[in-house]
Motif scaffolding. Structure first.
Motif, short mmCIF file in Angstrom:
data_model
loop_
_atom_site.label_atom_id
_atom_site.label_comp_id
_atom_site.label_asym_id
_atom_site.label_seq_id
_atom_site.Cartn_x
_atom_site.Cartn_y
_atom_site.Cartn_z
N UNK A 176 0.89 -1.16 0.00
CA UNK A 176 0.00 0.00 0.00
C UNK A 176 0.93 1.21 0.00
N UNK A 177 0.79 2.08 -0.99
CA UNK A 177 1.77 3.17 -1.09
C UNK A 177 1.14 4.39 -1.74
N UNK A 178 1.82 5.52 -1.59
CA UNK A 178 1.32 6.73 -2.23
C UNK A 178 2.41 7.77 -2.39
N UNK A 179 2.22 8.59 -3.40
CA UNK A 179 3.09 9.74 -3.63
C UNK A 179 2.83 10.78 -2.55
N UNK A 180 3.88 11.32 -1.95
CA UNK A 180 3.74 12.37 -0.94
C UNK A 180 3.21 13.65 -1.59
N UNK A 224 -3.53 7.76 -0.25
CA UNK A 224 -3.43 9.22 -0.41
C UNK A 224 -2.50 9.71 0.70
N UNK A 225 -1.45 10.51 0.33
CA UNK A 225 -0.36 10.74 1.28
C UNK A 225 0.04 12.22 1.46
N UNK A 282 -6.64 4.05 0.95
CA UNK A 282 -6.07 4.38 2.26
C UNK A 282 -5.69 5.86 2.27
N UNK A 283 -5.53 6.38 3.46
CA UNK A 283 -5.02 7.75 3.65
C UNK A 283 -3.91 7.61 4.68
N UNK A 284 -2.79 8.31 4.47
CA UNK A 284 -1.76 8.27 5.52
C UNK A 284 -1.13 9.65 5.67
N UNK A 285 -0.82 9.98 6.93
CA UNK A 285 -0.13 11.23 7.22
C UNK A 285 0.52 11.12 8.60
#
Ligand code: GUN
Ligand code: ZN
Length: 436
Positions: A162-166, A204-205, A231-234
């Motif tokens: 699970x990954x995302x562009x910052x 979403x990052x 997903x959302x990550x921060x």
């Protein structure tokens, strides 16, 4: 348990998985001293249980790998890690903000180069697998090509990542800055291309509140609304200086958490790193929205950020997981992460058992991420991501575990003394992807 008729390969070992949280249920652990794990042709768990009971149900020609001195558990899930920070792990700083400025941003700049991103993605995934981590929630750099490189490598090895562009459009060097518009456009394109493709999933990052303008947070809200299952990550409430800065930047928000809440970024599958400096209202709101707190103890101790409060988290029943936070974290090992989590909990007068730590790193993480129908357990039908732990990986481990006559003592030795040397092998979708 399961349908052994479809078995392609089987493993005889000590087996551990979970049916619940050991903090709530004394029967949560499912453990077989002499167990059998059977894998089907699709790379899913076909059956799981006691060797003597299951053996007669397998076809006579089924190969059985004998590893009775080893312990098989579900692959670890690292819920907070930065792959562009792999090579700058262990860079000294006086705290989070100078560490970002002096080390992190220059290291992330290099991910503009696709060849560099591909090279580090390959090495990063090798490190995860050598440490028994089969799924991670990964921050890429601001460059969309960094996310492409990570997903391409994970897809090649058929790993669930699970990954995302910052996203960051202020308070960072101009060479790492995107905009509200490009954040929307690039994230939407990456979701379209990667979310749900094979085992890949998108997060979403937005990096953290200080590096996004209100316009960019509005773009995040729109993307999240358009894609309810991403997903959302921060990052959240990691460091005192950061918390103070957020209060100055967002004077209308009641708290740091409230900034994310105002843009509807608290929901199931939203994962916030650290969550140290929260109040009771914040924690209740996290629990109510099913947002997840990723506790990253090696990072928190290294950067002097503070001590995660396990009792306060438990009181509100907010979802909690473990993360390495490499390169703020100082180890890729989820065993070393447990080691430090145990000590952080102890500083707060909270006893974190080894059983609970193994749960948090496996089934608990899968549940918190709402992926427990697929990963984090050895239940029949699950994707067969599992690891083989060696209790005698080092001479000291061999002596210590020889005295461990119950499961908790064995797991505690792994958690306190273990690292990549403890991981004899790592399997993903039933295929061996690492052997020590
Ligand atoms: N806060 C914002 N960015 C970062 C990061 O890269 N690492 C950590 N630990 N905290 C952050
Ligand atoms: Zn982080």
């Amino acid at each position: 348990m399961g349908d052994p008729r479809s078995t392609q390969a089987a493993y005889r070992a000590r087996l551990l998985t979970f049916r619940g949280d050991p903090a709530d249920d004394a029967q949560a652990a499912v453990y077989f001293e002499d167990g059998l794990l059977a894998i089907d042709a699709q790379g899913k768990v076909a059956a799981f249980g006691d060797y003597a009971q299951l053996r007669p149900t397998l076809a006579a020609e089924t190969p059985i790998h004998e590893m009775r001195d080893k312990l098989i558990v579900p692959g670890f899930i690292d819920t907070h890690v930065h792959y562009p920070q792999t090579e700058m792990i262990a860079s000294p700083a006086s705290g989070l903000l100078p560490w970002l400025e002096n080390w992190t941003f220059p290291a992330e700049r290099r991910f503009e180069d696709e060849a560099h991103a591909a090279d580090v993605a390959r090495f990063f995934i090798d490190q995860l697998l050598a440490n028994g981590t089969t799924t991670a929630l990964v921050y890429c750099s601001v460059h969309p090509q960094s996310a492409e490189a990570l997903f391409a490598e994970a897809e090649k090895r058929d790993l669930r990542m699970i990954a995302g562009k910052v996203l960051m459009d202020r308070h960072c060097p101009p060479y790492l800055r995107d905009t509200a518009e490009s954040a929307y456009r690039d994230s939407s394109a990456l979701i379209e291309r990667w979310h749900g493709r094979g085992r890949q999933m998108y997060a979403l990052t937005p990096r953290f509140a200080p590096t996004s303008t209100e316009a960019q947070l509005e773009a995040c809200e729109a993307i999240a609304r358009e894609h309810p299952d991403i997903f959302i990550q921060s990052h959240l409430a990691e460091n005192h200086d950061e918390v103070k800065w957020v209060a100055e930047l967002f004077p209308k928000s009641r708290s740091y958490l409230d900034v994310y809440d105002r843009y509807a970024l608290l929901r199931p599958r939203s994962v916030y790193g650290h969550c140290i400096h929260l109040d009771g209202e914040d924690r209740s709101r996290m629990a109510e929205t099913h947002a997840v707190a990723a506790h990253c103890p090696t990072s928190n101790l290294f950067l002097g950020s503070g001590l995660f409060d396990f009792d306060a988290a438990a009181a509100t029943r907010m979802r909690v997981t473990l993360g390495t936070d490499v390169g703020g974290g100082t180890s890729f090992s989820m065993l070393q992460t447990m080691n430090e989590a145990h000590k952080v909990a102890r500083m707060g007068g909270h006893h974190l058992s080894a059983l609970r730590m193994f749960y948090l790193a496996t089934t608990g993480a899968a549940r918190a991420l709402e992926l427990d129908d697929r990963i984090g357990t050895l239940a029949p039908g699950s994707e067969a991501d599992f690891i083989v732990l060696d209790p005698a990986a080092t001479p000291l481990m061999a002596r210590r575990t020889a005295l461990a006559d119950e499961l908790e003592a064995l797991l505690f030795a792994f958690a306190l003394l273990g690292d990549d040397r403890s991981i004899a092998a790592t399997y993903a979708m039933g295929r061996r992807v690492h052997q020590r």
